[in-house]
Design a protein around this motif. Structure first.
Motif, PDB file in Angstrom:
ATOM      1  N   TYR A   4      23.889   3.214 -31.883  1.00  0.00           N
ATOM      2  CA  TYR A   4      23.215   3.885 -32.994  1.00  0.00           C
ATOM      3  C   TYR A   4      23.351   5.406 -32.874  1.00  0.00           C
ATOM      4  CZ  TYR A   4      19.836   4.862 -36.643  1.00  0.00           C
ATOM      5  OH  TYR A   4      19.241   5.303 -37.791  1.00  0.00           O
ATOM      6  N   ASN A  25      22.278   3.140 -40.901  1.00  0.00           N
ATOM      7  CA  ASN A  25      21.733   1.908 -40.316  1.00  0.00           C
ATOM      8  C   ASN A  25      22.711   0.747 -40.417  1.00  0.00           C
ATOM      9  OD1 ASN A  25      19.431   3.365 -39.822  1.00  0.00           O
ATOM     10  ND2 ASN A  25      18.193   2.338 -41.365  1.00  0.00           N
ATOM     11  N   ALA A  29      24.583  -1.286 -37.420  1.00  0.00           N
ATOM     12  CA  ALA A  29      24.327  -2.728 -37.332  1.00  0.00           C
ATOM     13  C   ALA A  29      25.624  -3.525 -37.354  1.00  0.00           C
ATOM     14  CB  ALA A  29      23.415  -3.166 -38.474  1.00  0.00           C
ATOM     15  N   LYS A  71      18.187  -5.088 -41.799  1.00  0.00           N
ATOM     16  CA  LYS A  71      17.097  -5.373 -40.855  1.00  0.00           C
ATOM     17  C   LYS A  71      17.453  -4.903 -39.449  1.00  0.00           C
ATOM     18  CE  LYS A  71      13.824  -7.585 -43.038  1.00  0.00           C
ATOM     19  NZ  LYS A  71      12.495  -7.014 -43.154  1.00  0.00           N
ATOM     20  N   ILE A  72      18.663  -5.240 -38.979  1.00  0.00           N
ATOM     21  CA  ILE A  72      19.102  -4.811 -37.647  1.00  0.00           C
ATOM     22  C   ILE A  72      19.129  -3.288 -37.581  1.00  0.00           C
ATOM     23  CG2 ILE A  72      21.059  -4.761 -36.044  1.00  0.00           C
ATOM     24  CD1 ILE A  72      21.778  -7.586 -37.078  1.00  0.00           C
ATOM     25  N   GLY A  74      17.437  -1.161 -39.381  1.00  0.00           N
ATOM     26  CA  GLY A  74      16.066  -0.644 -39.415  1.00  0.00           C
ATOM     27  C   GLY A  74      15.406  -0.698 -38.048  1.00  0.00           C
ATOM     28  N   GLU A  75      15.647  -1.792 -37.328  1.00  0.00           N
ATOM     29  CA  GLU A  75      15.103  -1.908 -35.967  1.00  0.00           C
ATOM     30  C   GLU A  75      15.730  -0.866 -35.043  1.00  0.00           C
ATOM     31  OE1 GLU A  75      12.616  -3.896 -34.869  1.00  0.00           O
ATOM     32  OE2 GLU A  75      12.346  -4.509 -36.951  1.00  0.00           O
ATOM     33  N   LEU A  76      17.029  -0.641 -35.178  1.00  0.00           N
ATOM     34  CA  LEU A  76      17.705   0.389 -34.375  1.00  0.00           C
ATOM     35  C   LEU A  76      17.144   1.775 -34.685  1.00  0.00           C
ATOM     36  CD1 LEU A  76      21.385  -0.843 -34.674  1.00  0.00           C
ATOM     37  CD2 LEU A  76      20.058  -0.687 -32.565  1.00  0.00           C
ATOM     38  N   GLU A  77      16.948   2.037 -35.962  1.00  0.00           N
ATOM     39  CA  GLU A  77      16.398   3.337 -36.370  1.00  0.00           C
ATOM     40  C   GLU A  77      15.009   3.550 -35.771  1.00  0.00           C
ATOM     41  OE1 GLU A  77      15.118   5.747 -40.420  1.00  0.00           O
ATOM     42  OE2 GLU A  77      15.746   3.663 -40.557  1.00  0.00           O
ATOM     43  N   GLU A  78      14.210   2.517 -35.798  1.00  0.00           N
ATOM     44  CA  GLU A  78      12.859   2.606 -35.243  1.00  0.00           C
ATOM     45  C   GLU A  78      12.899   2.852 -33.735  1.00  0.00           C
ATOM     46  OE1 GLU A  78       9.149  -0.414 -34.759  1.00  0.00           O
ATOM     47  OE2 GLU A  78      10.135  -0.373 -36.717  1.00  0.00           O
ATOM     48  N   ALA A  79      13.820   2.188 -33.042  1.00  0.00           N
ATOM     49  CA  ALA A  79      13.924   2.346 -31.592  1.00  0.00           C
ATOM     50  C   ALA A  79      14.452   3.719 -31.192  1.00  0.00           C
ATOM     51  CB  ALA A  79      14.831   1.259 -31.021  1.00  0.00           C
ATOM     52  N   CYS A  80      15.306   4.300 -32.018  1.00  0.00           N
ATOM     53  CA  CYS A  80      15.950   5.580 -31.669  1.00  0.00           C
ATOM     54  C   CYS A  80      15.366   6.771 -32.414  1.00  0.00           C
ATOM     55  CB  CYS A  80      17.435   5.501 -31.986  1.00  0.00           C
ATOM     56  SG  CYS A  80      18.316   4.245 -31.082  1.00  0.00           S
TER      57      CYS A  80
END
Length: 116
Positions: A4, A25, A29, A71-72, A74-80
């Motif tokens: 990411y 994103n 993903a 979705k994947i 979005g999760e990466l964005e949230e984690a980073c």
């Protein structure tokens, strides 16, 4: 996270790239999806010319598209999220030192905004 951050840095360094968060994103993903999927087969094939066996490989990946990539991503964005603002400029600086300016930085190209 590394994928990411790498994708984000490449998008920011390319002045002609899309700048939407969804694009960033989905591109990250896609790379993640490729790592986790695919069909991989390897065979030993006899070659009459060399009178020896040679490896033959087949690698196919499913088309990555749709809602799952959002979705994947979005999760990466949230984690980073927090590290993104400080890491991307440093990644761009290191890449430029190693490989030179991005081709979009050639004379006559216009610059767009960076991550704020």
């Amino acid at each position: 996270m590394a994928i990411y951050l790498g994708v984000s840095a490449l998008i920011e360094d390319d002045w002609k790239s899309h700048r939407t968060q969804e694009f960033r994103n989905v591109q990250a993903a896609k790379a993640i999806h490729r790592l986790a999927s695919g069909t991989h087969r390897n065979w030993e094939v006899w070659s009459p010319k060399s009178e020896d066996f040679h490896p033959l490989g087949f690698h196919a990946y499913p088309r990555s598209s749709g809602h799952v990539l959002r979705k994947i991503g979005g999760e990466l964005e949230e984690a980073c999220g927090e590290i993104l603002k400080s890491a991307v400029p440093e990644i761009i600086r290191l890449r430029t030192e190693m490989f030179g300016e991005h081709p979009s930085h050639l004379p006559g190209q216009t610059k767009t905004r960076l991550i704020k």
